[in-house]
Design a protein around this motif. Sequence first.
Motif, short mmCIF file in Angstrom:
data_model
loop_
_atom_site.label_atom_id
_atom_site.label_comp_id
_atom_site.label_asym_id
_atom_site.label_seq_id
_atom_site.Cartn_x
_atom_site.Cartn_y
_atom_site.Cartn_z
N LEU A 60 0.83 -1.20 0.00
CA LEU A 60 0.00 0.00 0.00
C LEU A 60 0.86 1.25 0.00
O LEU A 60 0.57 2.23 -0.71
CB LEU A 60 -0.92 0.00 1.22
N ILE A 61 1.95 1.22 0.79
CA ILE A 61 2.87 2.35 0.83
C ILE A 61 3.50 2.56 -0.54
O ILE A 61 3.63 3.69 -1.02
CB ILE A 61 3.96 2.12 1.89
N ARG A 62 3.89 1.46 -1.16
CA ARG A 62 4.50 1.55 -2.50
C ARG A 62 3.53 2.16 -3.50
O ARG A 62 3.88 3.04 -4.28
CB ARG A 62 4.95 0.16 -2.96
N GLN A 63 2.28 1.68 -3.48
CA GLN A 63 1.28 2.19 -4.41
C GLN A 63 1.04 3.68 -4.20
O GLN A 63 0.93 4.46 -5.16
CB GLN A 63 -0.03 1.42 -4.25
N THR A 64 0.97 4.08 -2.92
CA THR A 64 0.74 5.48 -2.59
C THR A 64 1.89 6.35 -3.07
O THR A 64 1.68 7.41 -3.69
CB THR A 64 0.56 5.66 -1.07
N ASN A 65 3.11 5.92 -2.80
CA ASN A 65 4.28 6.70 -3.21
C ASN A 65 4.42 6.76 -4.73
O ASN A 65 4.75 7.81 -5.29
CB ASN A 65 5.55 6.11 -2.59
N GLU A 66 4.18 5.65 -5.39
CA GLU A 66 4.27 5.65 -6.85
C GLU A 66 3.23 6.59 -7.46
O GLU A 66 3.52 7.30 -8.43
CB GLU A 66 4.08 4.23 -7.38
N ALA A 67 2.03 6.60 -6.89
CA ALA A 67 0.98 7.49 -7.39
C ALA A 67 1.38 8.95 -7.19
O ALA A 67 1.17 9.79 -8.09
CB ALA A 67 -0.34 7.19 -6.69
N LEU A 68 1.96 9.27 -6.04
CA LEU A 68 2.41 10.63 -5.77
C LEU A 68 3.48 11.05 -6.77
O LEU A 68 3.46 12.16 -7.30
CB LEU A 68 2.97 10.72 -4.35
N ILE A 69 4.42 10.14 -7.01
CA ILE A 69 5.52 10.45 -7.93
C ILE A 69 5.02 10.61 -9.35
O ILE A 69 5.41 11.55 -10.06
CB ILE A 69 6.59 9.33 -7.86
N LEU A 70 4.14 9.73 -9.81
CA LEU A 70 3.61 9.81 -11.17
C LEU A 70 2.82 11.09 -11.38
O LEU A 70 2.95 11.74 -12.43
CB LEU A 70 2.74 8.60 -11.47
N SER A 71 2.02 11.48 -10.40
CA SER A 71 1.24 12.71 -10.53
C SER A 71 2.15 13.93 -10.55
O SER A 71 1.95 14.86 -11.34
CB SER A 71 0.24 12.82 -9.37
#
Length: 209
Positions: free
Chosen positions: A12-23
């Motif tokens: 979940l942390i990975r998904q959240t961080n990846e989403a933040l970075i992509l945005s």
Amino acid sequence: MAPVAHDSAKGLIRQTNEALILSAAERVFARAGFGGATMAAIATESGLPKANLHYYFGSKDVLYRAVLARILNDWLVPTHGIRAEADPRTALEQYIRAKMALSAQRPDGSKVFANEMLHGAPIVKTILSSELRPMVQEKAAVVQGWVDAGRMAPVDAVHLFFTIWAATQTYADFDVQVCAVLGCKRLSIKDHARATEHVVSLLLRGCGL
């Protein structure tokens, strides 16, 4: 913590961080282009350490490819409603409205993609031929089936998609031009709503729906 729960939390942390970075990367690439964007600027925009960007994506090139892939995927999802058994008016209206919503909510994504196209699509050319082309062929066959069945006016099924993309993405890619003509600094919710109703009405009438 049990191993499964621990792995789930990490995921979940990975998904959240990846989403933040992509945005964040989407916004920075839209403003600076691939050449002008830096991992440091993207890190600042995301609010995460620069090391996190390299951990999740490795390099600016890998991150750029991920941004483009996400944009294209998000554009393709709304086409799922275009099915042979669907009502043509409902299916096309939902697709057009979804594309207009994406132009309003994710204008930077549209600009990143448009810039990639203007430079000859060096990064996503393979994706265009391997993912976009088959999708358009499949959905165009559905539209042609509606035409053949007399459920809508005769149109060039493939070029209909080009027209929809051009009509919807212009409010993101050329927002400066649109704002200049409308005499505003930025497009408001009301402006987007007005544009959406116009585009939907125009395109559906052109399809005889």
